[in-house]
Each structure stands twice: as structure tokens, then as C-alpha cells.
Design an enzyme around this catalytic site. Structure first.
Site, PDB file in Angstrom:
ATOM      1  N   THR A   7     -41.961  -2.414 -36.165  1.00 50.50           N
ATOM      2  CA  THR A   7     -41.511  -1.291 -36.981  1.00 50.50           C
ATOM      3  C   THR A   7     -40.729  -0.307 -36.134  1.00 50.50           C
ATOM      4  OG1 THR A   7     -42.202   0.353 -38.627  1.00 50.50           O
ATOM      5  CG2 THR A   7     -43.524   0.201 -36.636  1.00 50.50           C
ATOM      6  N   ASN A   8     -39.839   0.412 -36.776  1.00 49.33           N
ATOM      7  CA  ASN A   8     -39.213   1.594 -36.189  1.00 49.33           C
ATOM      8  C   ASN A   8     -39.588   2.822 -37.017  1.00 49.33           C
ATOM      9  OD1 ASN A   8     -37.829   0.825 -33.794  1.00 49.33           O
ATOM     10  ND2 ASN A   8     -36.330  -0.257 -35.037  1.00 49.33           N
ATOM     11  N   ASP A  68     -46.546  -5.242 -44.267  1.00 48.08           N
ATOM     12  CA  ASP A  68     -45.784  -4.872 -45.451  1.00 48.08           C
ATOM     13  C   ASP A  68     -46.788  -4.283 -46.429  1.00 48.08           C
ATOM     14  OD1 ASP A  68     -43.381  -4.506 -46.788  1.00 48.08           O
ATOM     15  OD2 ASP A  68     -43.550  -6.372 -47.892  1.00 48.08           O
ATOM     16  N   THR A  69     -46.362  -3.228 -47.078  1.00 45.79           N
ATOM     17  CA  THR A  69     -47.238  -2.493 -47.977  1.00 45.79           C
ATOM     18  C   THR A  69     -46.548  -2.298 -49.309  1.00 45.79           C
ATOM     19  OG1 THR A  69     -48.345  -1.316 -46.187  1.00 45.79           O
ATOM     20  CG2 THR A  69     -48.396  -0.263 -48.331  1.00 45.79           C
ATOM     21  N   GLY A 149     -43.844   7.993 -47.944  1.00 38.29           N
ATOM     22  CA  GLY A 149     -43.789   7.098 -49.104  1.00 38.29           C
ATOM     23  C   GLY A 149     -44.361   7.761 -50.343  1.00 38.29           C
ATOM     24  N   ASP A 151     -47.403   8.765 -50.795  1.00 34.44           N
ATOM     25  CA  ASP A 151     -48.615   9.550 -50.490  1.00 34.44           C
ATOM     26  C   ASP A 151     -48.755  10.827 -51.313  1.00 34.44           C
ATOM     27  OD1 ASP A 151     -49.316   7.602 -48.682  1.00 34.44           O
ATOM     28  OD2 ASP A 151     -49.095   8.848 -46.894  1.00 34.44           O
TER      29      ASP A 151
END
Length: 194
Positions: A7-8, A68-69, A149, A151
């Protein structure tokens, strides 16, 4: 043990680093010189996690993991799901994604949802997957300044605050990503002790 996290995303990196102890040294893609976006073209969270981990492993030969979510909303038949990050368009704008979800849920009484994370670990060339979920509901308006995201509109079951209103320490005890990562860490600990 050194692991590359595919991830970045600084938010994800911070969240996962806070969950790992001193036995693990986490490297981001930036730290190993991979700056391009890794394609996420699969139809499932499992497929995307696998594809991202393999992308890194094939370029580095190093142990790595990717996640991945997706946010799965019952009233939307599981959407946005695997396209959660790009739900309102390819630019991946969180505010636009949230607005689209809230528009689609307008007037809906049923607002149950879950976050689901799949982690794909590539260790010595072999893949292992771990899944974590957290159930909750989508509220009508954004609340809170932390998190990322979806949240600000997600309240986990048993709580009255959104993920974006919670301290990171609290979120890390109950989140989907934390649940998947705990399974990963347990697996690695068992490997190291055997």
C-alpha cells in the site's frame, strides 16, 4: 521479521503499524520504490488482495501482504463491495463515495452494513488469506474527523460513535482490518514458534 505491505495509503499504513509489535518491520511500497498504483481489476476482495500481493512478490521476491476492503450494505444488495474505493468514480474520492451511498439509502429504514477485509499474505512464495469483518449500520450524515473512507458514516454494532469519531486505539480493537490482521499475526506467531 520484515514484511512489505502493498500500500501507499498512509492511513492504512498507520492503522496496521499500530497493530503490529516490535517483532515486525513493516515496509511500504514507497520505501521499496514501487510508486505506481497496483491494478485492482478482480471481481472479489479475495481476488484483489491476491493480485496486489502477487504484484509485489513478483517484483521483489520478498514476503509481503496486501489487503482489500469493501463496505457491504444490505439495502444495496452488498454494494459498494469490491468497488468501495471507486464507487462514485475512478478518482476514488471518499466524500463523493459517501454522498452516493447516502443518496441511494435515502428513505431506507434498513441500514445494516458490514466492513469486510481480506488480507493475502505471500510467505516464501505460498499464499495464505485471512478475513475480518465488523457489522454495523450507515447513519444519515457524516460525523467525525478521523479515519478514512466510509468511516464518518459507519457506526459499529454496540457503539454510538462512527469509526471517524473513535480514537485509533479503540477502532483498532474492533475494526475489520484489525480482525483480519489479528488472524495474520497469530498465524505468523505460530510459524515462528514451530
Amino acid at each position: 521479521m520484515q514484511l512489505i505491505f502493498a500500500t501507499n495509503n498512509e492511513h492504512k499504513l498507520k492503522e496496521i503499524s499500530a497493530l503490529l509489535d516490535e517483532r515486525y518491520r513493516l515496509l511500504s511500497l514507497k520505501e521499496i520504490g514501487i510508486v505506481e498504483d497496483i491494478p485492482e481489476n478482480e471481481d472479489t476482495l479475495e481476488g484483489n488482495a491476491r493480485a496486489k500481493a502477487m504484484y509485489v512478490y513478483e517484483r521483489t521476491g520478498s514476503d509481503c501482504f496486501a489487503d482489500d476492503t469493501g463496505l457491504e450494505i444490505d439495502a444495496l444488495e452488498g454494494r459498494p463491495g469490491v468497488i468501495s474505493a471507486r464507487y462514485a468514480g475512478p478518482e476514488g474520492n471518499s466524500v463523493k463515495n459517501i454522498k452516493k451511498v447516502l443518496e441511494e439509502l435515502e428513505g431506507a429504514k434498513e441500514r445494516s452494513a458490514r466492513f469486510r477485509t481480506v488480507i493475502s499474505l505471500i510467505l516464501r512464495g505460498k499464499e495464505y488469506q485471512f478475513e475480518g469483518t465488523v457489522n454495523g449500520r450507515i447513519i444519515d450524515e457524516m460525523r467525525g474527523a478521523d479515519g478514512f473512507g466510509y468511516d464518518p458514516v459507519f457506526v459499529p454494532d454496540g457503539y454510538d460513535k462512527t469509526f471517524a469519531e473513535m480514537l485509533l486505539e479503540r477502532k483498532n480493537k474492533i475494526s475489520h482490518r484489525a480482525n483480519a490482521l489479528k488472524k495474520l499475526v497469530t498465524f505468523l506467531s505460530q510459524l515462528q514458534s514451530s
